[in-house]
Design a protein around this motif. Structure first.
Motif, short mmCIF file in Angstrom:
data_model
loop_
_atom_site.label_atom_id
_atom_site.label_comp_id
_atom_site.label_asym_id
_atom_site.label_seq_id
_atom_site.Cartn_x
_atom_site.Cartn_y
_atom_site.Cartn_z
N LYS A 92 0.83 -1.21 0.00
CA LYS A 92 0.00 0.00 0.00
C LYS A 92 0.85 1.24 0.00
N LEU A 93 1.88 1.24 0.81
CA LEU A 93 2.75 2.40 0.91
C LEU A 93 3.35 2.75 -0.45
N GLU A 94 3.82 1.71 -1.14
CA GLU A 94 4.43 1.95 -2.44
C GLU A 94 3.50 2.68 -3.38
N ILE A 95 2.30 2.18 -3.42
CA ILE A 95 1.38 2.71 -4.43
C ILE A 95 1.10 4.19 -4.15
N HIS A 100 1.97 9.88 -5.83
CA HIS A 100 2.41 11.17 -5.36
C HIS A 100 3.58 11.68 -6.21
N ASP A 101 4.56 10.78 -6.44
CA ASP A 101 5.75 11.19 -7.18
C ASP A 101 5.41 11.63 -8.60
N MET A 102 4.58 10.85 -9.22
CA MET A 102 4.30 11.12 -10.63
C MET A 102 3.67 12.50 -10.78
N LYS A 103 2.73 12.74 -9.92
CA LYS A 103 2.04 14.02 -10.05
C LYS A 103 3.01 15.16 -9.77
N LYS A 104 3.91 14.91 -8.83
CA LYS A 104 4.88 15.95 -8.49
C LYS A 104 5.73 16.30 -9.71
N CYS A 105 6.18 15.32 -10.46
CA CYS A 105 7.05 15.58 -11.60
C CYS A 105 6.28 15.97 -12.84
N GLY A 106 5.02 15.89 -12.79
CA GLY A 106 4.24 16.30 -13.95
C GLY A 106 4.23 15.28 -15.07
N ILE A 107 4.43 14.05 -14.73
CA ILE A 107 4.43 13.03 -15.79
C ILE A 107 3.00 12.57 -16.01
N ILE A 126 3.63 5.38 -21.21
CA ILE A 126 4.01 5.81 -19.87
C ILE A 126 2.84 5.49 -18.97
N VAL A 127 3.14 4.74 -17.95
CA VAL A 127 2.05 4.31 -17.08
C VAL A 127 2.52 4.38 -15.64
N GLU A 128 1.55 4.47 -14.79
CA GLU A 128 1.89 4.54 -13.37
C GLU A 128 2.41 3.18 -12.92
N LYS A 129 3.49 3.24 -12.20
CA LYS A 129 4.14 1.96 -11.88
C LYS A 129 3.43 1.27 -10.73
N LYS A 130 3.04 0.05 -11.00
CA LYS A 130 2.40 -0.73 -9.96
C LYS A 130 2.95 -2.14 -10.01
N ARG A 131 2.68 -2.84 -8.97
CA ARG A 131 3.15 -4.22 -8.92
C ARG A 131 2.45 -5.04 -10.00
N GLU A 147 4.73 -9.12 -31.76
CA GLU A 147 5.96 -9.76 -31.33
C GLU A 147 6.98 -8.67 -31.05
N LEU A 148 7.50 -8.68 -29.84
CA LEU A 148 8.41 -7.62 -29.42
C LEU A 148 9.81 -7.92 -29.91
N SER A 149 10.32 -7.09 -30.78
CA SER A 149 11.68 -7.35 -31.23
C SER A 149 12.71 -6.61 -30.40
N GLU A 150 12.40 -5.42 -29.96
CA GLU A 150 13.29 -4.72 -29.04
C GLU A 150 12.43 -4.13 -27.95
N THR A 151 12.83 -4.30 -26.72
CA THR A 151 12.03 -3.79 -25.62
C THR A 151 12.90 -3.04 -24.65
N ASN A 152 12.36 -1.97 -24.14
CA ASN A 152 13.07 -1.22 -23.12
C ASN A 152 12.08 -0.72 -22.10
N VAL A 153 12.40 -0.94 -20.87
CA VAL A 153 11.52 -0.47 -19.81
C VAL A 153 12.37 0.24 -18.77
N THR A 154 11.94 1.41 -18.40
CA THR A 154 12.63 2.09 -17.30
C THR A 154 11.59 2.62 -16.34
N THR A 155 11.99 2.75 -15.12
CA THR A 155 11.07 3.29 -14.13
C THR A 155 11.72 4.50 -13.47
N PHE A 156 10.93 5.51 -13.25
CA PHE A 156 11.46 6.68 -12.55
C PHE A 156 10.31 7.44 -11.96
N SER A 157 10.53 7.92 -10.79
CA SER A 157 9.53 8.74 -10.12
C SER A 157 8.15 8.10 -10.10
N GLY A 158 8.12 6.83 -9.86
CA GLY A 158 6.82 6.19 -9.76
C GLY A 158 6.14 5.95 -11.09
#
Lengths: 204, 428
Positions: A92-95, A100-107, A126-131, A147-158
């Motif tokens: 729960k805390l994570e979510i 909170h973070d996302m809104k703060k950064c304006g994403i 771009i999606v809100e990061k959840k479990r 079919e995914l030929s190249e994939t990249n995923v990064t997470t930042f600020s929630g």
């Protein structure tokens, strides 16, 4: 060793010409084996004699012992994990933190699809990061027949940025807008389903 | 039963008579012959005697069935034996007896066998190819110290499929288990009657010329320790190498040097895993103790806040486990390769798999299961393979360890790979 004697005899008797080439190779081979046996010997806290056969036996015993120890420890760990209550809190805390973070950064959440050459697309989400959201995304891709030929995923600020170069497995080409629509819809359903899960958790 | 009859094995019943014969050290060969023929000609045997024999032999119950067939076998044996009546010393050398993997004292038997001349011929006549040796001394027929001790393996007649060499058997076959026999020259000279690993039937007098050669060489080369045969020792050694190979999770080549190399790597990995697990257990225990302590302290004195703090600081039980956990594992299978590195609570996973299925989905599901928070994923199609890199973080409270991750991962990936139907490549 009798075996060595036999081989030497053969070398000497049979072919004097090839003797040098083979002898050196054989010597190197034996040297390699004895070096490795020495290393094995150094690793194992053996108790018996130090000849070739016993070092192998002792190594086997030692490996079995280590395997048993690791099994015992992992069972112990499992037991302890079952009895502890720490893991329930963080989710729960994570979510809350993430939102909170996302809104703060304006994403903002976003789905963008562009066409590269026929049946290939570049998808950026771009999606809100959840479990478990990554799993849902991949499932969505599968569902759409991509079919995914190249994939990249990064997470930042929630937030999670998913960027992938895909190509459609199935024959019919989809229009860009169509794909965007489908993906947005999927994301919305993902959100609502996870939200209801959280609510269930809250009530419990 | 059929097996026993057709194989023409020697008659256990007649062996008991042999025991009696061997009991007379001064017995001449002809005497032995006659008594032997008499014994074999007995068509109806004494059941009482038979029972004594079986008691003396201390055989297993099912062997009584076999003994009941002696009448049939007697007639069977006679033409077999009469062929070999004219004997000489060479027969004895042709009777090569070698201990099986589980009998140290048989070496003494084999060694001494060559020394005792009158009796061995009898045993040669019996053509004891089905004999092997047992560690159970109650079955051995020993008379004088120098006489040959033949031990009868009741199970051998059944032509059981060969058991894979169990480690204990191998342990017992260590050279240091052999005793020094009375007479050394002939012991080394006796060639190999041994158990052919493939079909459970002993090959009789396999390499007489080899035995002869070995005898000469061994006389010069070997010192006080004697193995019944050099070949047997090598077979045992190879078995041990194979046993070592089976313990390693991902064995590569099948030659001795790489088996030892794999074993070295595996031992290092196991040591690391044990250390990691120990660390996790300690940390967990620390955490549990701390939470327990906090609970009791809260319950005990909520009023005196300052005191509680002071207590927790000076508490001797508090364990500052500041060591970082670090571990690294690799697992390889035929089509996939997994590399797992853990530093404290961050896990980096590399996965390479031959291109067939898109494993991202399964891996991601597994990561969720293992309570790993995905921070970063990168990868895709490279030539014939899929290659991915996952950076993850362990959720607080979970205590997964490297080995478990790697094993589960390679397992899932391999299973999915195998389950997917073989597709023709439709890559763009």
């Amino acid at each position: 060793m009798g075996r060595r004697k036999l081989e030497d005899d053969d070398d000497n008797n049979n072919s004097k010409e090839f003797k040098s080439k083979n002898l050196q190779a054989e010597r190197r081979r034996r040297q390699k084996l004895s070096d490795r046996l020495l290393t094995l010997r150094s690793l194992v806290p053996i108790i018996t004699n130090m000849n070739k056969a016993t070092i192998i036996d002792d190594a086997i015993t030692y490996i079995q012992e280590l395997q048993k120890t690791s099994q015992v420890l992992s069972e112990q760990l499992l037991e302890m994990e079952g009895s502890s209550e720490e893991s329930v809190m963080p989710m729960k805390l994570e979510i809350d933190v993430a939102q909170h973070d996302m809104k703060k950064c304006g994403i903002k959440e976003e789905v963008k699809v562009s066409n590269i050459d026929g049946n290939k697309f570049l998808i950026k989400i771009i999606v809100e990061k959840k479990r478990g959201c990554f799993t849902q995304l991949i499932e969505a891709m599968n569902y759409l027949g991509f079919e995914l030929s190249e994939t990249n995923v990064t997470t930042f600020s929630g937030a999670m940025l998913f960027s992938s170069c895909v190509h459609g497995k199935y024959g019919d080409t989809l229009m860009v807008e169509h794909i965007e629509e489908l993906l947005s819809e999927m994301m919305r359903s993902m959100k609502t389903s996870s939200q209801s899960a959280i609510e269930l958790g809250n009530t419990n | 039963m059929k097996v026993y009859e057709e194989s023409g094995c020697f008659d256990p019943h007649s062996l008991t008579d042999c025991q009696e014969l061997m009991g007379l050290p001064g017995a001449t060969p002809t005497n032995c012959h006659n008594s032997l023929e008499d014994t074999l000609n007995v068509s109806s045997y004494n059941h009482h005697h038979h029972e004594d024999a079986s008691a003396a032999l201390d055989m297993e119950p099912h062997q009584h069935y076999l003994l009941d067939n002696t009448t049939n076998n007697n007639s069977h044996m006679i033409p077999y034996l009469t062929q070999d009546l004219p004997y000489d010393q060479s027969h004895w050398e042709s009777f090569n007896v070698v201990p099986s993997s589980s009998s140290p004292e048989a070496a003494a038997a084999a060694a001494a066998a060559g020394a005792y001349t009158p009796t061995p011929d009898l045993l040669g006549l019996f053509h004891l190819p089905r004999c092997s040796f047992l560690p159970n001394p109650s079955i051995s027929f020993e008379t004088t110290p120098g006489s040959p001790s033949v031990v009868y393996d009741p199970l051998f007649h059944l032509n059981l499929p060969p058991q894979p060499p169990v480690f204990r058997e191998l342990l017992q076959s260590l050279p240091h288990g052999y005793t020094v026999p009375a007479d050394d020259k002939d012991a080394a000279g006796i060639g190999g009657l041994y158990h052919d690993g493939d079909n459970g039937i002993i090959q009789f007098t396999r390499d007489i010329s080899m035995a002869g050669r070995a005898k000469d060489r061994d006389k010069a080369g070997k010192t006080t320790k004697h193995f019944a045969t050099e070949r047997e020792r090598r077979v045992h050694l190879n078995d041990k190498y194979q046993a070592l190979r089976t313990m390693v999770p991902s064995p590569t080549k099948n030659d001795r040097a790489s088996i030892v190399g794999d074993a070295i790597d595996y031992i290092k990995e196991l040591l690391g895993t044990v250390r990691e697990l120990q660390l996790l257990v300690d940390k967990k225990r620390c955490g549990q103790d701390r939470s327990k302590r906090l609970k009791t302290e809260d319950a005990a004195s909520a009023a005196d806040a300052g005191d509680v703090e002071f207590k927790s600081l000076g508490d001797p039980d508090q364990c500052y486990n500041t060591s970082l956990r670090s571990s690294w594992l690799q697992r390889k299978s035929k089509d996939s390769e997994v590399d797992v590195r853990i530093v404290d609570d961050e896990v980096t996973i590399k996965l390479v798999q031959r291109k067939k299925i898109n494993c991202l989905l399964f891996v991601s599901r597994l990561l969720d299961e293992l309570q790993l928070d995905l921070l970063h994923v990168a990868g895709g199609n490279i030539g014939d393979y899929y290659s991915f890199l996952f950076n993850t973080k362990i959720y607080e409270g979970s205590s997964v360890y490297a080995c478990a991750i790697a094993n589960k991962l390679i397992d899932v990936v391999d299973r999915q790979y195998a389950a997917a139907p073989p597709t023709s490549s439709t890559s763009l």
